[in-house]
Scaffold this active site. Structure first.
Site, PDB file in Angstrom:
ATOM      1  N   ASP A  67      -5.979   6.722  -3.237  1.00 46.81           N
ATOM      2  CA  ASP A  67      -6.964   5.868  -3.900  1.00 46.81           C
ATOM      3  C   ASP A  67      -7.814   5.081  -2.912  1.00 46.81           C
ATOM      4  O   ASP A  67      -8.722   4.358  -3.317  1.00 46.81           O
ATOM      5  CB  ASP A  67      -6.286   4.919  -4.897  1.00 46.81           C
ATOM      6  CG  ASP A  67      -5.241   4.018  -4.266  1.00 46.81           C
ATOM      7  OD1 ASP A  67      -4.485   4.494  -3.395  1.00 46.81           O
ATOM      8  OD2 ASP A  67      -5.173   2.827  -4.642  1.00 46.81           O
ATOM      9  N   HIS A 145       3.136  -2.589   3.644  1.00 41.17           N
ATOM     10  CA  HIS A 145       2.981  -1.696   2.497  1.00 41.17           C
ATOM     11  C   HIS A 145       4.042  -0.601   2.588  1.00 41.17           C
ATOM     12  O   HIS A 145       4.903  -0.627   3.473  1.00 41.17           O
ATOM     13  CB  HIS A 145       1.560  -1.125   2.493  1.00 41.17           C
ATOM     14  CG  HIS A 145       1.178  -0.422   1.232  1.00 41.17           C
ATOM     15  ND1 HIS A 145       1.535  -0.884  -0.015  1.00 41.17           N
ATOM     16  CD2 HIS A 145       0.459   0.729   1.017  1.00 41.17           C
ATOM     17  CE1 HIS A 145       1.053  -0.061  -0.932  1.00 41.17           C
ATOM     18  NE2 HIS A 145       0.408   0.920  -0.337  1.00 41.17           N
ATOM     19  N   ASP A 216      -3.557  -2.770   1.014  1.00 43.56           N
ATOM     20  CA  ASP A 216      -2.411  -3.015   0.140  1.00 43.56           C
ATOM     21  C   ASP A 216      -1.282  -3.642   0.955  1.00 43.56           C
ATOM     22  O   ASP A 216      -0.968  -3.169   2.055  1.00 43.56           O
ATOM     23  CB  ASP A 216      -1.923  -1.699  -0.469  1.00 43.56           C
ATOM     24  CG  ASP A 216      -2.962  -1.059  -1.378  1.00 43.56           C
ATOM     25  OD1 ASP A 216      -4.061  -1.624  -1.499  1.00 43.56           O
ATOM     26  OD2 ASP A 216      -2.658   0.000  -1.957  1.00 43.56           O
ATOM     27  N   HIS A 274      -8.205  -4.900  -6.214  1.00 43.81           N
ATOM     28  CA  HIS A 274      -7.078  -3.973  -6.376  1.00 43.81           C
ATOM     29  C   HIS A 274      -6.228  -4.405  -7.579  1.00 43.81           C
ATOM     30  O   HIS A 274      -5.022  -4.602  -7.486  1.00 43.81           O
ATOM     31  CB  HIS A 274      -6.240  -3.913  -5.095  1.00 43.81           C
ATOM     32  CG  HIS A 274      -5.437  -2.645  -4.957  1.00 43.81           C
ATOM     33  ND1 HIS A 274      -4.166  -2.522  -5.449  1.00 43.81           N
ATOM     34  CD2 HIS A 274      -5.735  -1.449  -4.383  1.00 43.81           C
ATOM     35  CE1 HIS A 274      -3.710  -1.308  -5.175  1.00 43.81           C
ATOM     36  NE2 HIS A 274      -4.644  -0.638  -4.528  1.00 43.81           N
TER      37      HIS A 274
END
Length: 309
Positions: A67, A145, A216, A274
């Site tokens: 993504d 992450h 992330d 996000h």
């Protein structure tokens, strides 16, 4: 200097939010646009903006989850279709593996680009200052992450003081080479014997902007270091208040954790992105309200939204 958000969703495209991508517009500063992540559909989102793909000369990838990168081959290809415009090379910064992903995607699809791609790949041993120009610095740190993920700190170098041309004219300084000497900090003596001190006609240097853009991540000290005293912090908010455990298990953050990072790092403004597709508009308003209880200047951004820095 502006940020524009091309995709603010998490994981997969949704009706209201595309997946991750944003641009930092530096048109007034260096006539460039820098992209951060390029999820699928990014080139379609660009069509809804005034962004010219050839102006995008640097792309910073945070990590290699789909993504955040699946839109990259398509964007690079469509960028090449601007045959009537001057082709400019592009630089791609990102984790080790981004080069092979891009090159294999282009090779398998038989895509030939009329411009060069310059890759800069990094591992956790390469963190720190990763780029410097005459006007900007970029730093990176490893985040927390589920795979190697980078956060970026973009630092604009301090701007030189401006010359007060009107005051010089009033002081009887003839326009021309003397203006240049004063601008360079050199004192001068006029024909009538008067001394003109450069410091009296040049404003104080202006502090450059600091923009922190994170990928992330779980809540981690690295985020706070990257965000220290930033003008803007872009932080993920995949989960909401009370979701700390599930956020940690999936390598993400809640809105409250992002707000705490912003508070502890003394940032001026927090922009949350996000966002999970399960959060509807009313949920986002509540998430924003909850985060504001910790850090007042916070906003959950939407696709295509522009923010002036």
């Amino acid at each position: 200097m502006e940020l524009q958000f091309l995709g603010t969703g998490a994981g997969q495209p949704a009706k209201q939010r595309n997946v991750s991508s944003l641009v930092l517009k530096l048109l007034d500063e260096i006539n460039e646009v820098w992209m951060f992540d390029c999820g699928e559909g990014t080139q379609r989102q660009i069509l809804e903006t005034s962004i010219k793909p050839r102006k995008i000369q640097k792309i910073f990838i945070t990590h290699l989850h789909g993504d955040h990168i699946f839109g990259l081959p398509g964007f690079l290809s469509s960028r090449a279709f601007q045959a009537s415009e001057e082709q400019t090379d592009i630089e791609i910064f990102g984790p080790l593996g981004i080069k092979s992903f891009v090159q294999n995607s282009l090779a398998i699809s038989g895509t030939r680009l009329p411009y060069k791609i310059h890759f800069h790949e990094f591992t956790d041993k390469d963190m720190g200052k990763i780029m410097e120009t005459d006007k900007f610095l970029v730093y990176a740190e490893k985040l927390a992450h589920t795979i190697f993920c980078m956060g970026y700190r973009v630092v604009q170098k301090d701007l030189e003081g401006t010359l007060d041309a009107e005051a010089l004219k009033k002081a009887g300084v003839p326009f021309g080479p003397l203006f240049g000497k004063i601008k360079n900090g050199q004192d001068i003596v006029l024909d009538d014997g008067r001394q003109i001190l450069a410091k009296d006609y040049i404003s104080e240097p202006k502090k450059g902007k600091v923009i922190t853009i994170l990928g992330d991540t779980r809540k981690t000290p690295a985020s706070q270091r990257l965000a220290l005293n930033a003008d803007v912090l872009v932080h993920e908010s995949t989960y909401g208040k009370g979701d700390d455990r599930i956020a940690r298990n999936h390598g993400h953050s809640t809105n409250m954790q992002a707000a705490q990072i912003a508070k502890d790092a003394n940032v001026k403004r927090l922009l949350l992105n996000h966002v999970s597709a399960r959060f509807l508009s009313r949920d986002c308003r509540q998430m924003e309200k909850d985060a504001a209880s910790l850090f007042e200047n916070v906003k959950i951004v939407k696709d295509l939204e522009e923010v002036t820095i």
